[in-house]
Write a protein that holds these residues in place. Sequence first.
Motif, PDB file in Angstrom:
ATOM      1  N   UNK A 110      72.536  41.437  20.906  1.00 30.45           N
ATOM      2  CA  UNK A 110      71.914  40.110  21.043  1.00 30.45           C
ATOM      3  C   UNK A 110      70.409  40.251  21.298  1.00 30.45           C
ATOM      4  N   UNK A 111      70.062  41.153  22.193  1.00 29.10           N
ATOM      5  CA  UNK A 111      68.636  41.338  22.520  1.00 29.10           C
ATOM      6  C   UNK A 111      67.890  41.902  21.304  1.00 29.10           C
ATOM      7  N   UNK A 112      68.520  42.854  20.608  1.00 26.98           N
ATOM      8  CA  UNK A 112      67.873  43.443  19.420  1.00 26.98           C
ATOM      9  C   UNK A 112      67.620  42.368  18.368  1.00 26.98           C
ATOM     10  N   UNK A 113      68.605  41.505  18.146  1.00 31.30           N
ATOM     11  CA  UNK A 113      68.448  40.448  17.146  1.00 31.30           C
ATOM     12  C   UNK A 113      67.398  39.428  17.606  1.00 31.30           C
ATOM     13  N   UNK A 114      67.340  39.161  18.902  1.00 28.89           N
ATOM     14  CA  UNK A 114      66.317  38.240  19.433  1.00 28.89           C
ATOM     15  C   UNK A 114      64.925  38.807  19.158  1.00 28.89           C
ATOM     16  N   UNK A 115      64.787  40.106  19.354  1.00 30.70           N
ATOM     17  CA  UNK A 115      63.487  40.757  19.119  1.00 30.70           C
ATOM     18  C   UNK A 115      63.115  40.686  17.635  1.00 30.70           C
TER      19      UNK A 115
ATOM     20  N   UNK B  11      61.002  48.897  20.762  1.00 31.85           N
ATOM     21  CA  UNK B  11      61.499  49.913  21.711  1.00 31.85           C
ATOM     22  C   UNK B  11      60.494  51.015  22.033  1.00 31.85           C
ATOM     23  N   UNK B  12      59.697  51.430  21.042  1.00 37.63           N
ATOM     24  CA  UNK B  12      58.736  52.511  21.318  1.00 37.63           C
ATOM     25  C   UNK B  12      57.666  52.066  22.316  1.00 37.63           C
ATOM     26  N   UNK B  13      57.409  50.766  22.379  1.00 41.12           N
ATOM     27  CA  UNK B  13      56.362  50.261  23.279  1.00 41.12           C
ATOM     28  C   UNK B  13      56.942  49.733  24.593  1.00 41.12           C
ATOM     29  N   UNK B  14      58.268  49.715  24.700  1.00 39.02           N
ATOM     30  CA  UNK B  14      58.893  49.141  25.903  1.00 39.02           C
ATOM     31  C   UNK B  14      58.381  49.864  27.147  1.00 39.02           C
ATOM     32  N   UNK B  15      58.266  49.130  28.226  1.00 36.68           N
ATOM     33  CA  UNK B  15      57.656  49.670  29.434  1.00 36.68           C
ATOM     34  C   UNK B  15      58.511  50.764  30.068  1.00 36.68           C
ATOM     35  N   UNK B  16      57.821  51.747  30.590  1.00 33.51           N
ATOM     36  CA  UNK B  16      58.484  52.802  31.387  1.00 33.51           C
ATOM     37  C   UNK B  16      58.086  52.661  32.857  1.00 33.51           C
TER      38      UNK B  16
ATOM     39  N   UNK C 213      57.073  41.889  34.118  1.00 27.16           N
ATOM     40  CA  UNK C 213      57.454  42.284  32.750  1.00 27.16           C
ATOM     41  C   UNK C 213      58.484  41.310  32.156  1.00 27.16           C
ATOM     42  N   UNK C 214      58.214  40.015  32.319  1.00 30.53           N
ATOM     43  CA  UNK C 214      59.177  39.009  31.863  1.00 30.53           C
ATOM     44  C   UNK C 214      59.458  39.104  30.356  1.00 30.53           C
ATOM     45  N   UNK C 215      58.485  39.614  29.604  1.00 24.93           N
ATOM     46  CA  UNK C 215      58.638  39.640  28.129  1.00 24.93           C
ATOM     47  C   UNK C 215      58.854  41.043  27.599  1.00 24.93           C
ATOM     48  N   UNK C 216      59.159  41.985  28.473  1.00 23.23           N
ATOM     49  CA  UNK C 216      59.242  43.384  28.037  1.00 23.23           C
ATOM     50  C   UNK C 216      60.232  43.587  26.889  1.00 23.23           C
ATOM     51  N   UNK C 217      61.354  42.883  26.919  1.00 22.03           N
ATOM     52  CA  UNK C 217      62.391  43.117  25.907  1.00 22.03           C
ATOM     53  C   UNK C 217      61.935  42.710  24.509  1.00 22.03           C
ATOM     54  N   UNK C 218      60.840  41.949  24.424  1.00 22.67           N
ATOM     55  CA  UNK C 218      60.329  41.579  23.101  1.00 22.67           C
ATOM     56  C   UNK C 218      59.441  42.664  22.501  1.00 22.67           C
TER      57      UNK C 218
END
Length: 369
Positions: free
Chosen positions: A280-285, A208-213, A200-205
């Motif tokens: 930072x992660x939110x802005x990257x996304x 949020x609703x689709x982020x892996x569980x 899941x290298x790209x999960x943070x992109x």
Amino acid sequence: MTHPAPAAAHAPDYVWRISPYVGGKPIEELARELGLAPGSIVKLASNENPRGPSPRALAAVAASAGDITRYPDGNGYALKHALAQRHGVAIEQIVLGNGSNDVLELVTQAFLRPGDDAVYSAHAFAVYPLATQARGARGIVVPARELGHDLDAMRAAITPATRVVFVANPNNPTGTWLEPAALEAFVAGVPADVLIVLDEAYDEYLEPAAASRAIGWVARHPNLVVSRTFSKAYGLAALRVGYGVMDAAVADLVNRVRQPFNVNLLAQAAALAALDDTAYVDESRRLNRAGLAQLRAGMERLGVASLPSHGNFLLAQVGDAARVYDSLLRQGVIVRPVANYGLPEWLRITVGLPAENERFLAALGRARG
Ligand SMILES: Cc1ncc(COP(=O)(O)O)c(C=O)c1O
């Protein structure tokens, strides 16, 4: 055949057969070759975060710099503790890696031997075949469906000798993504004595609703290993830090083949700080979403087909990709050819800053003109 270094002749055949990984062309290399100023070159070739690191990560590196005479904590306690809290798992379930690449390698070191099989999809991340070959195991490459993983076919491809199945979600280089329900059904359907490495290298992109569980599935499926990285949305590619979450018994075995200090001091400090920098992660996304739209719209204007992507990169169908790649290089724009992924007509473009994306689009227009 005689070898200039006689010892080389004794290396296993399966090592001789490995084609080494080819990374994105470094900026300095192109600058040297073309006599360009490095600052004039745009690199959209290695799925790096174009924003530069989080200030918090930089501050953590600076604060730790004076301690580099000592070995790091080989057990990575502080980072593992934070990750365990973040994901609601026990600290014993986490293995830190020198990049998530290391986690993938370590799992194959612990679980694959000559005669074993590993299953992965066509067009999946290049390290799966490399790690498999390096252990002398056989890779079973499952044809893709619309360039994505065909989970039913992957399940069917598992043999009695299969020990590991690799799944990338999202996948690099195709940017394809698997629906959680389909993926969970796949995980439940894989025999319990076969490890599933879910990358899941790209999960943070993902939104949020689709982020892996999927990390939450490990308790029910102790044959599941989920790998994550700080190289992409967290912006720390050069420091090399990633991790895997898995059953504690699996982690114990993986740790036995891990070199004692595989994640360096600065990497541990930066990752710990970056983990907390959710802004930072939110802005990257957000920037990535806008950049993907910019690139797709720009390519559509140029009449170049591109694939929708769930990562921080996308595939563009440019025809004679080798020629277009060369033309882009001569214009100071580095992207990634993917012929080695069985995609000779395509180029992979990492999402850059808005001005970098524009540079690429203008150069692509000229390359095709
Ligand atoms: C799908 C996938 N997995 C893993 C990695 C490894 O990244 P790292 O070793 O920097 O964590 C990459 C890097 O490009 C990737 O694309």
